[in-house]
Each structure stands twice: as C-alpha cells, then as structure tokens.
Design an enzyme around this catalytic site. Sequence first.
Site, mmCIF file in Angstrom:
data_model
loop_
_atom_site.group_PDB
_atom_site.id
_atom_site.type_symbol
_atom_site.label_atom_id
_atom_site.label_comp_id
_atom_site.label_asym_id
_atom_site.label_seq_id
_atom_site.Cartn_x
_atom_site.Cartn_y
_atom_site.Cartn_z
ATOM 1 N N HIS A 75 55.622 88.049 26.648
ATOM 2 C CA HIS A 75 56.543 86.925 26.883
ATOM 3 C C HIS A 75 56.766 86.100 25.613
ATOM 4 O O HIS A 75 56.867 84.873 25.663
ATOM 5 C CB HIS A 75 56.031 86.024 28.017
ATOM 6 N N ASN A 148 57.835 85.668 37.722
ATOM 7 C CA ASN A 148 58.817 86.543 37.081
ATOM 8 C C ASN A 148 60.111 86.506 37.878
ATOM 9 O O ASN A 148 60.204 85.848 38.916
ATOM 10 C CB ASN A 148 58.297 87.987 37.010
ATOM 11 N N HIS A 194 58.141 101.048 42.289
ATOM 12 C CA HIS A 194 58.929 99.965 42.879
ATOM 13 C C HIS A 194 59.526 99.082 41.783
ATOM 14 O O HIS A 194 60.734 98.812 41.758
ATOM 15 C CB HIS A 194 58.037 99.140 43.819
ATOM 16 N N SER A 201 67.711 98.969 37.969
ATOM 17 C CA SER A 201 68.876 98.624 38.780
ATOM 18 C C SER A 201 69.715 97.601 38.027
ATOM 19 O O SER A 201 69.391 97.195 36.910
ATOM 20 C CB SER A 201 68.430 98.055 40.135
ATOM 21 N N ARG A 203 69.906 94.525 38.415
ATOM 22 C CA ARG A 203 69.178 93.276 38.160
ATOM 23 C C ARG A 203 68.222 93.370 36.975
ATOM 24 O O ARG A 203 67.575 92.389 36.617
ATOM 25 C CB ARG A 203 68.415 92.839 39.414
ATOM 26 N N ASN A 213 66.937 85.057 40.149
ATOM 27 C CA ASN A 213 65.939 84.452 41.025
ATOM 28 C C ASN A 213 64.581 84.424 40.333
ATOM 29 O O ASN A 213 64.352 85.110 39.332
ATOM 30 C CB ASN A 213 65.814 85.236 42.330
ATOM 31 N N LYS A 237 65.349 80.829 44.567
ATOM 32 C CA LYS A 237 66.626 81.540 44.531
ATOM 33 C C LYS A 237 67.663 80.729 43.753
ATOM 34 O O LYS A 237 67.865 79.540 44.016
ATOM 35 C CB LYS A 237 67.133 81.768 45.964
ATOM 36 N N TRP A 303 56.564 91.391 51.101
ATOM 37 C CA TRP A 303 56.455 91.130 52.532
ATOM 38 C C TRP A 303 57.865 91.177 53.109
ATOM 39 O O TRP A 303 58.748 90.427 52.658
ATOM 40 C CB TRP A 303 55.864 89.752 52.790
ATOM 41 N N HIS A 305 61.152 90.350 54.799
ATOM 42 C CA HIS A 305 61.699 89.060 55.237
ATOM 43 C C HIS A 305 61.968 89.048 56.735
ATOM 44 O O HIS A 305 61.974 87.980 57.354
ATOM 45 C CB HIS A 305 62.984 88.756 54.471
ATOM 46 N N TYR A 358 44.948 84.272 31.137
ATOM 47 C CA TYR A 358 45.918 83.313 30.600
ATOM 48 C C TYR A 358 45.256 82.152 29.849
ATOM 49 O O TYR A 358 45.614 81.879 28.700
ATOM 50 C CB TYR A 358 46.835 82.813 31.714
#
EC number: 1.11.1.6
Length: 527
Positions: A75, A148, A194, A201, A203, A213, A237, A303, A305, A358
């Site tokens: 980052h 993220n 995943h 994609s 995004r 988002n 969002k 999870w 929605h 961190y």
Amino acid sequence: MADNRDPASDQMKHWKEQRAAQKPDILTTGSGNPIGDKLNILTAGPRGPLLVQDVVFTDEMAHFDRERIPERVVHAKGAGAFGYFEVTHDITRFSKAKVFEHVGKRTPIAVRFSTVAGESGSADTVRDPRGFAVKFYTEDGNWDLVGNNTPIFFIRDAILFPSFIHSQKRNPQTHLKDPDMVWDFWSLRPESLHQVSFLFSDRGIPDGHRHMNGYGSHTFKLVNEKGEAVYCKFHYKTDQGIKNLSVEDAARLPQEDPDYGIRDLFNAIATGNYPSWTFYIQVMTFQEAEAFPFNPFDLTKVWPHSEYPLIPVGKLVLNRNPVNYFAEVEQMAFDPSNMPPGIEPSPDKMLQGRLFGYPDTHRHRLGANYLQIPVNCPFRARVANYQRDGPMCFQDNQGGAPNYYPNSFSAPEQTHSALEHCTRYSGDVQRFNSANEDNVTQVRTFYLNVLNEEERKRLCENIAGHLKDAQLFIQKKAVKNFSDVHPDYGARIQALLDKYNAEXPENAVHTYVQAGSHLAAREKANL
C-alpha cells in the site's frame, strides 16, 4: 492549458493568495536562526573550498539526506483525506462503541486510499486491489478499520502473507514484475480464485477512489452494554456510484496522469464536491456461526446478503484535503488492533495476523512513538499508561507520573467496562490445513450469477491477457483451477491462451547458476 487549471495544479497559486495580506516569513535554519544568504555557499575566496562552519549549508544538507523514511511494504502509493462519520441509524443493540452512540453523532475521520503492490511512484490505474482504510477518532481512542475495495482476499491464513506479497512484488534477480511468480502462487493456492476473479473483472480498475466501495472484509465482533456479542462485517458503499476504467483507459492514463486517483480526489474536495459512502453492517449470531455451512471467519468468502442483509448505520463524508502530504498521509498509520470497547476481533486468521503485523511495521517505519504523530494521535481521548521514552518522544512523556503498575500513587487505573467479551474456545492445538475448504462454490456464483455475459467475456480476456506471460505449466495449473469453478470458465481462458501461445514462440525455460557453481564450463555453456 495555463488558463484552465484544476485546483490541484493551482495549489501554489492558492497558497500565495491566502497569504496576500501577510509579509513573507523570515527564512531560518531548522533551529530558528535567521538566514542572511540562502543562494551562495560559504567559501574561502570565490574559487576556494567551502567551510565546515557554513551551518546554513550543513543544516540544509543533513536534513535533506534524511528526508525519506522507509516506504510501506504494501500500500505504498496512496491518497488521503479527512472528514466525518455521522450515525444515521441506531445500532446500540449490537455495539456499545461510542462512535455509534446516538443518531446524529459525528466523529472525525481520516481516510487513506491506496494500491497494494506498487511502489510509491507507481500509477494509480493499475489492476490491483485498493486499500480503503478509515481512522475514527473516538472518545475511547482511535478505531482503525483497515479495509479494501473488495469484501474478500487472496488467502485465509496469515502465515502465507509474506510469500503472497513477495509473489506480487519484483523478481529478486531481475527486479521486474514477474507473471511466473504471480500465477505460480495463485495456482498453488486455489483459495485465491474468488479474489482473482474479482480483480480481473471490471471492478479490478476503479475510476479513481471516489467511485468504489469499501469493506472491512474481515469478520469482527460487536459487543453491547449488556455484554451480548454478535459477529459482524462492515461495508461502505459509494454514493457517487460505481465507475471503472476500461483496459484501454487504464493503459493510457499512466502516460498522461499517473496520479489520476490522487488528483481526482483532491480536486473533488477542493471544489466542494465532497465524496461520501453509506456505512452498513452485516450481523451473525454465535449460534448462526456454529451452524453456518462454511467457516464464517474465512476471508476468501462473503456472507450472502440474502441471509445476512445489510443494516444501515451512517455516512462517511470527506470534506478536507491534507494540508501537507507527508505529515498527514505518508505518516498516517492504520492498525487493525486499534479497537475501542464495543468492537473486538474475531478468530479470522488473517485478522489475527494483522493485529501484530501492522503496528510492528509502523514502529519500524515511523518509530516507537508513532502514535504521538498528530495524524495518528488519539486526540479525543486522554492517553494515560506506563509506556515511556523511546526515539522521538516529543510530548511531555507523562511528566512525573509513576512508570510502573500496580502502584500506590493514584496513577492510571484499569476499568472493568473495557474488559473484552468472554469467548469460549476448544480444540486441539496444531497447524490446521485449510487449503481445500471449498474454494469454488462462491466463485461459481460470482461467475454465473453476478456477472452478465459481456462481463464474463471481459473477465476471461483480462485473465488470459495476463496469464499468457507465465510459463505453460503454470498456465495449465491455473486453467485447471478455473475449470474447477465452472467448465466454461476454464474453457474460455484456455481458448484465449491457445491463440496467444500460437502467436508467440514456444516458452523457454531458463536456468540460472549461482557464482561459484561447480558445473563444468561445458555444462554451463549448454544452459
């Protein structure tokens, strides 16, 4: 054009205009001594050597030599801004955290957006996950939600994190980004499917930072005033709408404006077009977690929605640009272990690893007293503890207060209200292999149900366009993983790879020999 400049380009002009009524400050050394001549070095005669007594030069040069601090290991390239979080819906039934205390409450925030793998001078428009970290300055200390722009990640076990990052960085010999390294790791760890599918994609290349988002990604725990706890996930969002860059625009922009994302954010805030995000939580009870069909703490999964709907909480609004980038963005440090009462970690293995990693890297990069740096300081809480001294301690070091605990002199005392929620665990202590914990079901849903046909087509083109540069045996492993998700997924990628491989010469495997090898010269010549 000189007569049509944006606020970022005119920053120096605006700074001067804001000080129009003031006289310029007197130039000084770092110790505040006035400087009479900053343009000419002190020498013995016009052609003579410089003198060591020229403290104007040595003060300037010595500081210049130490301007750079260690770059973030991940980052590194980022943009920052400041604003507030406002509660719009009551969730005190879930959490006693003061940030959620009542509807209408505002809490100051600092936000940093970033790419992951690139260096600090890299382009903003690369295909890479985006960091979206939020620091809430609460009365109970800072809360750092280090998220993220994706709800998932490439791995689920923190022990793999250094190797994963190494695979995304530069080759140790060539110092080049290496598709073999990238795809070898991904193909050997199919839990990455995943996130890889999300990354390639549309995004995968957001249009700046305002149009994406954010997600806390990990599973956390919320605790209310009664001591009742639930698991939760955080979502934010964008209110600006999702926008992504085409592959063509993303390839063009690094030449035209490699800092596209930083500039877009700065100009939006400077012109009063304040970006905002709606903040949500998902909630899962402990009983639901026990009965859940997969590990609810697995960072490579979401999870659903439909079963765990989004619950609105509030708004994140950014309305101030940094006054100085180094002071307020480069020195900004986020730590997932900064959690006020009412918010706690879950057994998520990646989160558990970050709780150590961190703050450890911040102490390396910024020093042991990095929490005294103004942008990191919990200024709405009173810090009172038994930590003392260390490099760059520039506060009062807590004066003459006792530096040991317990003591009999009315020094800071513990408070029962801050005790962590009591959680029961059982099981054997060992290293559990999670590599084969259903790595395909949710990816199949993403491929078949979330993406439309045109998006699936672009996804496969993007993957093949990157995977083609890896060796054939790595391509084969990767395609098998995509085929395990769905035969159509793997077949499309393989068909595109076949075209690429037919156009290029056969992949050559090169062997590199260390200096001092005992191989015969004739054998070396055949390598």
